[in-house]
Design an enzyme around this catalytic site. Sequence first.
Site, PDB file in Angstrom:
ATOM      1  N   ASP A  18     -67.254 -23.049  38.267  1.00  0.00           N
ATOM      2  CA  ASP A  18     -66.500 -23.412  37.994  1.00  0.00           C
ATOM      3  C   ASP A  18     -66.455 -24.755  37.518  1.00  0.00           C
ATOM      4  O   ASP A  18     -66.304 -25.712  37.451  1.00  0.00           O
ATOM      5  CB  ASP A  18     -64.903 -22.990  38.639  1.00  0.00           C
ATOM      6  CG  ASP A  18     -63.724 -23.161  37.236  1.00  0.00           C
ATOM      7  OD1 ASP A  18     -63.973 -22.959  36.668  1.00  0.00           O
ATOM      8  OD2 ASP A  18     -62.590 -23.171  37.233  1.00  0.00           O
ATOM      9  N   GLY A  21     -66.461 -25.570  30.926  1.00  0.00           N
ATOM     10  CA  GLY A  21     -65.721 -26.571  29.841  1.00  0.00           C
ATOM     11  C   GLY A  21     -65.735 -27.551  29.897  1.00  0.00           C
ATOM     12  O   GLY A  21     -65.825 -28.411  29.116  1.00  0.00           O
ATOM     13  N   ARG A  31     -67.531 -26.194  24.570  1.00  0.00           N
ATOM     14  CA  ARG A  31     -67.786 -25.796  26.090  1.00  0.00           C
ATOM     15  C   ARG A  31     -69.053 -24.904  26.237  1.00  0.00           C
ATOM     16  O   ARG A  31     -69.254 -25.285  27.837  1.00  0.00           O
ATOM     17  CB  ARG A  31     -66.943 -24.343  26.041  1.00  0.00           C
ATOM     18  CG  ARG A  31     -64.997 -24.795  26.114  1.00  0.00           C
ATOM     19  CD  ARG A  31     -63.855 -23.616  25.653  1.00  0.00           C
ATOM     20  NE  ARG A  31     -64.590 -23.471  27.146  1.00  0.00           N
ATOM     21  CZ  ARG A  31     -63.979 -23.155  28.499  1.00  0.00           C
ATOM     22  NH1 ARG A  31     -63.197 -24.623  28.382  1.00  0.00           N
ATOM     23  NH2 ARG A  31     -64.206 -22.216  29.486  1.00  0.00           N
ATOM     24  N   HIS A  35     -72.274 -24.946  29.943  1.00  0.00           N
ATOM     25  CA  HIS A  35     -72.576 -23.688  30.109  1.00  0.00           C
ATOM     26  C   HIS A  35     -74.256 -23.624  30.190  1.00  0.00           C
ATOM     27  O   HIS A  35     -75.033 -23.091  31.657  1.00  0.00           O
ATOM     28  CB  HIS A  35     -72.608 -22.680  29.510  1.00  0.00           C
ATOM     29  CG  HIS A  35     -71.009 -21.586  29.396  1.00  0.00           C
ATOM     30  ND1 HIS A  35     -70.103 -22.155  30.252  1.00  0.00           N
ATOM     31  CD2 HIS A  35     -69.993 -21.380  28.439  1.00  0.00           C
ATOM     32  CE1 HIS A  35     -68.716 -21.692  30.351  1.00  0.00           C
ATOM     33  NE2 HIS A  35     -68.651 -21.431  28.855  1.00  0.00           N
ATOM     34  N   ARG A  69     -62.404 -14.385  27.035  1.00  0.00           N
ATOM     35  CA  ARG A  69     -62.479 -14.990  26.486  1.00  0.00           C
ATOM     36  C   ARG A  69     -62.167 -15.389  24.792  1.00  0.00           C
ATOM     37  O   ARG A  69     -62.953 -13.971  24.856  1.00  0.00           O
ATOM     38  CB  ARG A  69     -63.450 -16.074  27.391  1.00  0.00           C
ATOM     39  CG  ARG A  69     -62.876 -16.537  28.768  1.00  0.00           C
ATOM     40  CD  ARG A  69     -63.977 -17.883  28.949  1.00  0.00           C
ATOM     41  NE  ARG A  69     -63.192 -17.968  30.219  1.00  0.00           N
ATOM     42  CZ  ARG A  69     -63.798 -19.121  31.095  1.00  0.00           C
ATOM     43  NH1 ARG A  69     -65.395 -19.404  30.314  1.00  0.00           N
ATOM     44  NH2 ARG A  69     -63.888 -19.376  32.111  1.00  0.00           N
ATOM     45  N   LEU A 129     -85.158 -15.190  50.017  1.00  0.00           N
ATOM     46  CA  LEU A 129     -83.767 -15.359  49.381  1.00  0.00           C
ATOM     47  C   LEU A 129     -83.026 -14.249  48.837  1.00  0.00           C
ATOM     48  O   LEU A 129     -84.091 -13.612  47.436  1.00  0.00           O
ATOM     49  CB  LEU A 129     -83.481 -16.595  49.038  1.00  0.00           C
ATOM     50  CG  LEU A 129     -82.179 -17.334  48.360  1.00  0.00           C
ATOM     51  CD1 LEU A 129     -81.140 -17.968  49.063  1.00  0.00           C
ATOM     52  CD2 LEU A 129     -82.245 -18.577  47.120  1.00  0.00           C
ATOM     53  N   ARG A 189     -65.523 -23.391  45.931  1.00  0.00           N
ATOM     54  CA  ARG A 189     -65.292 -23.787  44.627  1.00  0.00           C
ATOM     55  C   ARG A 189     -65.352 -24.493  43.812  1.00  0.00           C
ATOM     56  O   ARG A 189     -65.030 -26.236  44.094  1.00  0.00           O
ATOM     57  CB  ARG A 189     -63.836 -23.237  44.298  1.00  0.00           C
ATOM     58  CG  ARG A 189     -63.325 -22.699  42.760  1.00  0.00           C
ATOM     59  CD  ARG A 189     -62.665 -22.283  42.584  1.00  0.00           C
ATOM     60  NE  ARG A 189     -62.563 -21.729  41.267  1.00  0.00           N
ATOM     61  CZ  ARG A 189     -61.635 -20.992  40.715  1.00  0.00           C
ATOM     62  NH1 ARG A 189     -60.818 -19.760  40.827  1.00  0.00           N
ATOM     63  NH2 ARG A 189     -61.398 -21.000  39.042  1.00  0.00           N
ATOM     64  N   SER A 197     -60.006 -16.997  42.092  1.00  0.00           N
ATOM     65  CA  SER A 197     -59.622 -16.139  40.508  1.00  0.00           C
ATOM     66  C   SER A 197     -59.912 -14.768  40.940  1.00  0.00           C
ATOM     67  O   SER A 197     -61.340 -14.590  40.269  1.00  0.00           O
ATOM     68  CB  SER A 197     -59.965 -16.526  40.094  1.00  0.00           C
ATOM     69  OG  SER A 197     -59.848 -18.189  39.192  1.00  0.00           O
ATOM     70  N   GLU A 208     -65.260 -18.875  55.643  1.00  0.00           N
ATOM     71  CA  GLU A 208     -65.071 -20.706  55.247  1.00  0.00           C
ATOM     72  C   GLU A 208     -64.806 -20.904  53.482  1.00  0.00           C
ATOM     73  O   GLU A 208     -65.997 -20.656  53.493  1.00  0.00           O
ATOM     74  CB  GLU A 208     -65.957 -21.266  55.564  1.00  0.00           C
ATOM     75  CG  GLU A 208     -65.885 -20.978  57.412  1.00  0.00           C
ATOM     76  CD  GLU A 208     -64.447 -21.616  58.207  1.00  0.00           C
ATOM     77  OE1 GLU A 208     -63.579 -22.820  57.630  1.00  0.00           O
ATOM     78  OE2 GLU A 208     -63.806 -20.658  58.859  1.00  0.00           O
TER      79      GLU A 208
HETATM   80  C1  IPE Z   1     -63.389 -18.094  37.546  1.00  0.00           C
HETATM   81  O1  IPE Z   1     -63.339 -19.525  36.657  1.00  0.00           O
HETATM   82  C2  IPE Z   1     -64.313 -17.461  37.658  1.00  0.00           C
HETATM   83  C3  IPE Z   1     -65.831 -17.613  37.701  1.00  0.00           C
HETATM   84  C4  IPE Z   1     -66.486 -18.797  38.198  1.00  0.00           C
HETATM   85  C5  IPE Z   1     -66.934 -16.537  37.188  1.00  0.00           C
HETATM   86  P1  IPE Z   1     -62.306 -18.875  35.924  1.00  0.00           P
HETATM   87  O2  IPE Z   1     -62.526 -20.917  35.396  1.00  0.00           O
HETATM   88  O3  IPE Z   1     -62.793 -17.729  34.591  1.00  0.00           O
HETATM   89  O4  IPE Z   1     -60.659 -18.360  36.452  1.00  0.00           O
HETATM   90  P2  IPE Z   1     -59.453 -19.308  36.330  1.00  0.00           P
HETATM   91  O5  IPE Z   1     -59.492 -18.796  35.113  1.00  0.00           O
HETATM   92  O6  IPE Z   1     -59.509 -21.072  36.011  1.00  0.00           O
HETATM   93  O7  IPE Z   1     -58.664 -18.775  37.197  1.00  0.00           O
HETATM   94  C1  IPE Z   2     -67.393 -21.109  34.541  1.00  0.00           C
HETATM   95  O1  IPE Z   2     -66.988 -22.471  33.623  1.00  0.00           O
HETATM   96  C2  IPE Z   2     -67.618 -21.245  34.092  1.00  0.00           C
HETATM   97  C3  IPE Z   2     -67.439 -19.297  33.396  1.00  0.00           C
HETATM   98  C4  IPE Z   2     -66.102 -18.773  34.059  1.00  0.00           C
HETATM   99  C5  IPE Z   2     -67.821 -18.495  32.570  1.00  0.00           C
HETATM  100  P1  IPE Z   2     -65.243 -22.673  32.849  1.00  0.00           P
HETATM  101  O2  IPE Z   2     -65.488 -21.670  31.333  1.00  0.00           O
HETATM  102  O3  IPE Z   2     -64.065 -21.813  33.404  1.00  0.00           O
HETATM  103  O4  IPE Z   2     -64.959 -24.016  32.883  1.00  0.00           O
HETATM  104  P2  IPE Z   2     -64.011 -24.793  32.696  1.00  0.00           P
HETATM  105  O5  IPE Z   2     -62.831 -24.407  33.776  1.00  0.00           O
HETATM  106  O6  IPE Z   2     -62.805 -24.534  31.367  1.00  0.00           O
HETATM  107  O7  IPE Z   2     -64.095 -26.085  32.992  1.00  0.00           O
HETATM  108 MG    MG Z   3     -62.999 -21.903  34.639  1.00  0.00          MG
END
Ligand code: IPE
Ligand code: IPE
Ligand code: MG
Length: 242
Positions: A18, A21, A31, A35, A69, A129, A189, A197, A208
């Site tokens: 996570d 973006g 954003r 990725h 999204r 792995l 996370r 999530s 853990e």
């Molecule tokens: C959780 O991240 C899903 C993934 C990392 C694939 P999100 O960014 O979608 O989660 P929320 O919206 O903050 O809960």
């Molecule tokens: C994780 O990063 C990637 C996916 C959930 C696909 P985000 O896209 O959720 O990035 P933030 O949380 O908005 O910074």
């Molecule tokens: Mg996110």
Amino acid sequence: MSTETMTNIPVHVSLIMDGNGRWAKERGKERVYGHFEGVGSVRACVEASVEYGVKYLSLYAFSEENWNRPQEEVDTLMGLMVKAMADEMDSLDKNGVRFVVLGNRARLADELNATIDSCMERTKDNRTLTLIIFLSYSGKWDILQAARRMAEDMMSCPERCQEIQEMGVDGFDRYLVTAGIPDPDLIVRTSGESRLSNYLLWQGAYSELLFVDTLWPDFRKDEFRKALESYAKRDRRYGKVK
Ligand code: IPE
Ligand code: IPE
Ligand code: MG
């Protein structure tokens, strides 16, 4: 700590990737730039897993909720998956990595499904792995599809009804998409959020948990090692008294 001195290595490490973006926003970019950069972190964590002897590395790449999204971002992410699989497969195969994708595959485009099938088939006998990508996945969806398949078995196979009614946790495990994969020992996370999530709700029952502030594109080998060091200090009691 070097690879030789690291003790208590988890069998299965799972990462909720996570913060892509926010990483891009901090740099004044779109954003999707985050990725793209995140693929480098995937590569680093796969390499580190092989080095440390982690046997299963799973990555939450796209949740069922992520379909909500903006279409442009979804399309970019799906395109990135196809490209990353094509780019990385030679190296993964050469390093003995078995590649597995789990999730609601019915929602994925044909091209992506075809790429996934060929990568899984090519690497199916590798054992150094197992790399699991959770794509179009959610924990509640997984439990629901397991319950549905169990009900189908009961209806189509009445002689199995009693066995299914009496089965325990291990029996239910076999209906989840993760059948045969050990539950994650450690779930990390990134990006400072302290929630699951909708990830591995059943399988993570005794994992853990580690929440770190690092944004995913910055989560490289050093951060992976620190996560293993944190895990090594944990005392897993499973409800018992030690
Ligand atoms: C959780 O991240 C899903 C993934 C990392 C694939 P999100 O960014 O979608 O989660 P929320 O919206 O903050 O809960
Ligand atoms: C994780 O990063 C990637 C996916 C959930 C696909 P985000 O896209 O959720 O990035 P933030 O949380 O908005 O910074
Ligand atoms: Mg996110």
